[in-house]
Each structure stands twice: as C-alpha cells, then as structure tokens.
Design an enzyme around this catalytic site. Structure first.
Site, PDB file in Angstrom:
ATOM      1  N   THR A 177       1.547  -4.763   4.105  1.00 54.91           N
ATOM      2  CA  THR A 177       1.350  -5.186   5.489  1.00 54.91           C
ATOM      3  C   THR A 177       0.745  -6.587   5.605  1.00 54.91           C
ATOM      4  O   THR A 177       0.942  -7.257   6.609  1.00 54.91           O
ATOM      5  CB  THR A 177       0.427  -4.207   6.243  1.00 54.91           C
ATOM      6  OG1 THR A 177      -0.833  -4.136   5.568  1.00 54.91           O
ATOM      7  CG2 THR A 177       1.050  -2.831   6.337  1.00 54.91           C
ATOM      8  N   ASP A 178       0.000  -7.013   4.564  1.00 54.69           N
ATOM      9  CA  ASP A 178      -0.751  -8.268   4.716  1.00 54.69           C
ATOM     10  C   ASP A 178       0.133  -9.458   5.065  1.00 54.69           C
ATOM     11  O   ASP A 178      -0.256 -10.308   5.868  1.00 54.69           O
ATOM     12  CB  ASP A 178      -1.550  -8.568   3.435  1.00 54.69           C
ATOM     13  CG  ASP A 178      -2.748  -7.630   3.284  1.00 54.69           C
ATOM     14  OD1 ASP A 178      -3.126  -6.979   4.277  1.00 54.69           O
ATOM     15  OD2 ASP A 178      -3.296  -7.546   2.171  1.00 54.69           O
ATOM     16  N   ASP A 220       1.324  -6.568  -4.587  1.00 54.21           N
ATOM     17  CA  ASP A 220       0.513  -6.544  -3.371  1.00 54.21           C
ATOM     18  C   ASP A 220       1.056  -7.725  -2.580  1.00 54.21           C
ATOM     19  O   ASP A 220       1.237  -8.826  -3.130  1.00 54.21           O
ATOM     20  CB  ASP A 220      -0.954  -6.760  -3.752  1.00 54.21           C
ATOM     21  CG  ASP A 220      -1.883  -6.710  -2.547  1.00 54.21           C
ATOM     22  OD1 ASP A 220      -1.639  -7.448  -1.572  1.00 54.21           O
ATOM     23  OD2 ASP A 220      -2.851  -5.947  -2.585  1.00 54.21           O
ATOM     24  N   SER A 221       1.337  -7.538  -1.307  1.00 48.08           N
ATOM     25  CA  SER A 221       2.047  -8.602  -0.588  1.00 48.08           C
ATOM     26  C   SER A 221       1.222  -9.865  -0.413  1.00 48.08           C
ATOM     27  O   SER A 221       1.742 -10.898   0.009  1.00 48.08           O
ATOM     28  CB  SER A 221       2.575  -8.108   0.758  1.00 48.08           C
ATOM     29  OG  SER A 221       1.550  -8.031   1.712  1.00 48.08           O
ATOM     30  N   SER A 222      -0.051  -9.828  -0.772  1.00 45.50           N
ATOM     31  CA  SER A 222      -0.838 -11.063  -0.769  1.00 45.50           C
ATOM     32  C   SER A 222      -0.285 -12.045  -1.805  1.00 45.50           C
ATOM     33  O   SER A 222      -0.591 -13.234  -1.758  1.00 45.50           O
ATOM     34  CB  SER A 222      -2.299 -10.769  -1.105  1.00 45.50           C
ATOM     35  OG  SER A 222      -2.765  -9.719  -0.323  1.00 45.50           O
ATOM     36  N   THR A 266       2.867 -10.016  14.343  1.00 40.98           N
ATOM     37  CA  THR A 266       1.681 -10.532  13.673  1.00 40.98           C
ATOM     38  C   THR A 266       0.799  -9.341  13.320  1.00 40.98           C
ATOM     39  O   THR A 266       0.758  -8.353  14.060  1.00 40.98           O
ATOM     40  CB  THR A 266       0.968 -11.583  14.564  1.00 40.98           C
ATOM     41  OG1 THR A 266      -0.096 -12.164  13.835  1.00 40.98           O
ATOM     42  CG2 THR A 266       0.420 -11.016  15.859  1.00 40.98           C
ATOM     43  N   THR A 306      -0.659 -21.988  19.685  1.00 37.94           N
ATOM     44  CA  THR A 306      -1.995 -21.609  20.158  1.00 37.94           C
ATOM     45  C   THR A 306      -2.676 -20.600  19.235  1.00 37.94           C
ATOM     46  O   THR A 306      -2.020 -19.752  18.625  1.00 37.94           O
ATOM     47  CB  THR A 306      -1.950 -21.045  21.599  1.00 37.94           C
ATOM     48  OG1 THR A 306      -3.265 -20.614  21.968  1.00 37.94           O
ATOM     49  CG2 THR A 306      -0.997 -19.872  21.749  1.00 37.94           C
ATOM     50  N   THR A 365       0.808  -1.224   0.000  1.00 38.85           N
ATOM     51  CA  THR A 365       0.000   0.000   0.000  1.00 38.85           C
ATOM     52  C   THR A 365       0.836   1.266   0.000  1.00 38.85           C
ATOM     53  O   THR A 365       0.460   2.267  -0.618  1.00 38.85           O
ATOM     54  CB  THR A 365      -0.915   0.011   1.249  1.00 38.85           C
ATOM     55  OG1 THR A 365      -1.840  -1.056   1.103  1.00 38.85           O
ATOM     56  CG2 THR A 365      -1.680   1.304   1.396  1.00 38.85           C
TER      57      THR A 365
HETATM   58  N1  ASP Z   1      -2.744  -5.521   0.376  1.00 39.47           N
HETATM   59  C1  ASP Z   1      -1.677  -4.646   0.780  1.00 39.47           C
HETATM   60  C2  ASP Z   1      -0.397  -5.453   0.773  1.00 39.47           C
HETATM   61  O1  ASP Z   1      -0.187  -6.236   1.653  1.00 39.47           O
HETATM   62  C3  ASP Z   1      -1.955  -4.080   2.128  1.00 39.47           C
HETATM   63  C4  ASP Z   1      -0.895  -3.166   2.689  1.00 39.47           C
HETATM   64  O2  ASP Z   1       0.188  -2.990   2.186  1.00 39.47           O
HETATM   65  O3  ASP Z   1      -1.177  -2.544   3.724  1.00 39.47           O
HETATM   66  O4  ASP Z   1       0.395  -5.318  -0.124  1.00 39.47           O
END
Ligand code: ASP
Length: 345
Positions: free
Chosen positions: A92-93, A60-62, A169, A280, A16
């Site tokens: 962030t993902d 996109d890190s997904s 996390t 857990t 992002t």
């Molecule tokens: N979908 C974005 C990613 O992980 C979300 C982000 O960067 O906050 O690339």
C-alpha cells in the site's frame, strides 16, 4: 454482469498482503504466492481461469522503482490478448504512485488493471486482504451489458471502493480505509452487489491498440513549501543540475511565499528551462493561481498549474511525458491537459 468464461492474470509484486512475520527478526517479510492462494480458497469459486505471475524478488513497496513499472507495463502488453483483466497485488505504501504510473504508461487501455493489497497480511484472521482480492478479481472480470469490459482503467480497489489509479492517494497508515480519491468520486462501490458509476468510467476512444510508454525520465524533484524554508534549500531543489522538472507543493489554492528571494529563485529556475508544476498540499481542492497575489506571482514566474492533481499523479505524468520527448515545450503543453482523467478542468 458476471463473466463466466473470463480469464484473469493475478500479478504479485509483494506488500503486506503476502507478508508473514520473520521468526528471527519478528518483522513482516513477503512470502510466496502459493500461500496466498491457499489462504483464499474463495478464488476457486469463480467460474473463470486465474493465472498467476510472481515478481522476483517480492518487495515491500517502499522499494518500488520505476524499472518495476516498466516491467509491469511490458508484462501487461505481452499478456494483453490472453486475459480479460489484470489484478496487481502491491504494497500500500507506494500503490498510488504505481497506479498513477501505469495509468500514464498504458495508452488506449481497453481492459481493467486493478491494483489491490491489504493492511493486514492475508494469513491473519481479521485480514482485509481476502475481501480486497476477491472483489478486485470480480471487478477485473466484469463486463457491461454490451460485453465490453466494465472498467477499462487503471484503478485501485481497497476497502469496498474502486478508485481511479491516477486520483488515488494513501491517507491512512492504520485503518482499513487506506486510500482516498479526494477530487474524484469512486468508480464503483462494493456492498451486497458492486455498484458501478458507469458514467464516470473512462473508455478508450475508437479501436486503437494498447500502446505502452516505457521510457521514463525521472529527473523530477518535489519542493514542499513550509514556513522557515531557506534560500539554500529552495535553490538546491529548484536549480539543481540534475532536474528537468520540479513539483512545487504549495499552500491552499497554490500559494507560496511572496518574498523577493523566493520569487527570484523561481524565475531563475524557470529561466533555466526547468518545468515548474504547482500542486497543492491540501488533500483536496485545486490550484488556482489567479486567486491570490502570491499565486499570481508564481504564474507570472512561469509556474504551471497542476489543478487538482495528486502529487503521485503529477510525478508519474512528468516521468512519462519527459520520457517521451526532450522538448520542455512539448512536455509543458501536455502537462496542463487532462490525459487520463487525472485532473478536473
Ligand atoms: N510496507 C508495506 C508495503 O507497502 C505496507 C503495505 O503493503 O500495506 O509493501
């Protein structure tokens, strides 16, 4: 201590922080790195060299795959002697997965590798990206009073906190405070000044050169236990022919159903030589399989404790350990050891 002559390599992978709205679809898509630098002129005020390396394609890190972690580890190794620290801009993902992976892949790390990103794109007035990026760069260049790097660890800087990469996390999809380190205190906190928790920061022992573990074995599955889980689903995941290891995400302090069919399947998988690791589902706290009969039954069936590991860290650790050896016994013996500060023992 500010490091006036420092040099930092800024590695841009996507996320992002560098996204813009696509005029056609309206969705956020990565744009080029030059525009990030234009948006953060503050970086120019540091009296040090900041070079940039841009991944292609930006993602996109997904869409992160272990192959990108290998590229990152090799890039850091090849530029290791030329820079005082590394800042990785990442979505962030999956940032906690990537930071965990790099933690285990980089051995004898003696320089900072700081992941950061943002919840709002850098071109938006209220972005959190500028503060995250500027502080990450400052931390990556910081030296202790003896001149050695202040935080020679893989870490994540986000929303004023620096946390250990293999403890992180993502816990919030919409607030600026996206990450937590539930079982370990922050390594540093940024206010008017950056306050470092020096006593918690790991340092390489001796003067060993950086070594990278770039063979990853990804044959790991995650079985999240829930009420109503069926024998077929448990069998498919625990006994699947494509898995060498399964992370069991259990209840509370490491508990799972005590029904005979469930324990029989755990024993069957264990008998097949699978590595079974108990982590857990609780966001904080630790696995203690001696506390309840249901946990004890898992231990007796051959399940190992993941202690207070995050799932992200457990997955990355398994990828790296399994990539290093075909011996299940060897992996098992290292799995319960604390190798990068990822578990409290
Ligand atoms: N979908 C974005 C990613 O992980 C979300 C982000 O960067 O906050 O690339």
């Amino acid at each position: 201590m500010r490091n006036q002559g420092a040099s930092i390599l800024l590695i841009y992978t996507g996320g992002t922080i560098g996204m813009k709205h696509d005029p056609v679809s309206g969705a956020l898509k990565p744009f080029d790195f030059g525009q990030i630098l234009d948006e953060v002129p503050e970086l120019g005020k540091f009296a040090f060299r900041i070079d940039a390396y841009t991944f292609d394609p930006l993602i996109d890190s997904s869409d992160v795959e272990p192959a990108m972690w290998v590229d990152l580890a090799r890039l850091i190794r090849s530029r290791y002697d030329s820079y005082d620290g590394f800042v990785i801009l990442h979505g962030t993902d999956t940032m906690a997965f990537s930071a965990s992976a790099l933690s285990f892949m980089l051995e004898n790390l003696g320089k900072p590798v700081v992941f950061t990103g943002s919840q709002l794109p850098i071109g938006i007035p209220r972005t959190d990206g500028k503060e995250n990026l500027v502080s990450a760069v400052e931390i990556a260049s910081a030296k202790g009073s003896d001149g050695s790097p202040r935080v020679p660890e893989v870490s994540i800087f986000f929303d004023s906190k620096l946390i250990r990469g293999c403890r992180a996390t993502k816990t919030d999809s919409s607030s600026f405070s996206a990450f937590r380190s539930p079982n370990f205190p922050p390594l540093a906190e940024a206010g008017i000044s950056i306050r470092y928790n020096d006593a918690l920061i790991r340092r390489p022992s001796g003067d060993l050169p950086l070594a990278i573990h770039d063979r990853l074995d990804t044959r790991v599955s995650i079985l999240k236990i829930h009420p109503g889980i069926t024998p077929q689903v448990v069998r498919d995941i625990l006994c699947g022919s494509q898995t060498r290891a399964v992370i069991l995400e259990t209840y509370g302090s490491g508990n799972a159903p005590s029904k005979p069919w469930f324990l029989d399947l755990v024993r069957e998988a264990s008998g097949m030589g699978k590595i079974l690791l108990n982590v857990t589902q609780c966001p904080s706290g630790t696995v203690d399989m001696d506390l309840y009969a249901t946990g004890k039954a898992l231990k007796e069936a051959g399940v190992l404790s993941g202690f207070d590991s995050t799932t992200e860290s457990a997955l990355a650790k398994l990828f790296v350990l399994m990539g290093g050896t075909s011996s299940q016994a060897e992996v098992k013996s290292l799995l319960e050891a604390d190798i990068r500060g990822e578990i409290s023992k």
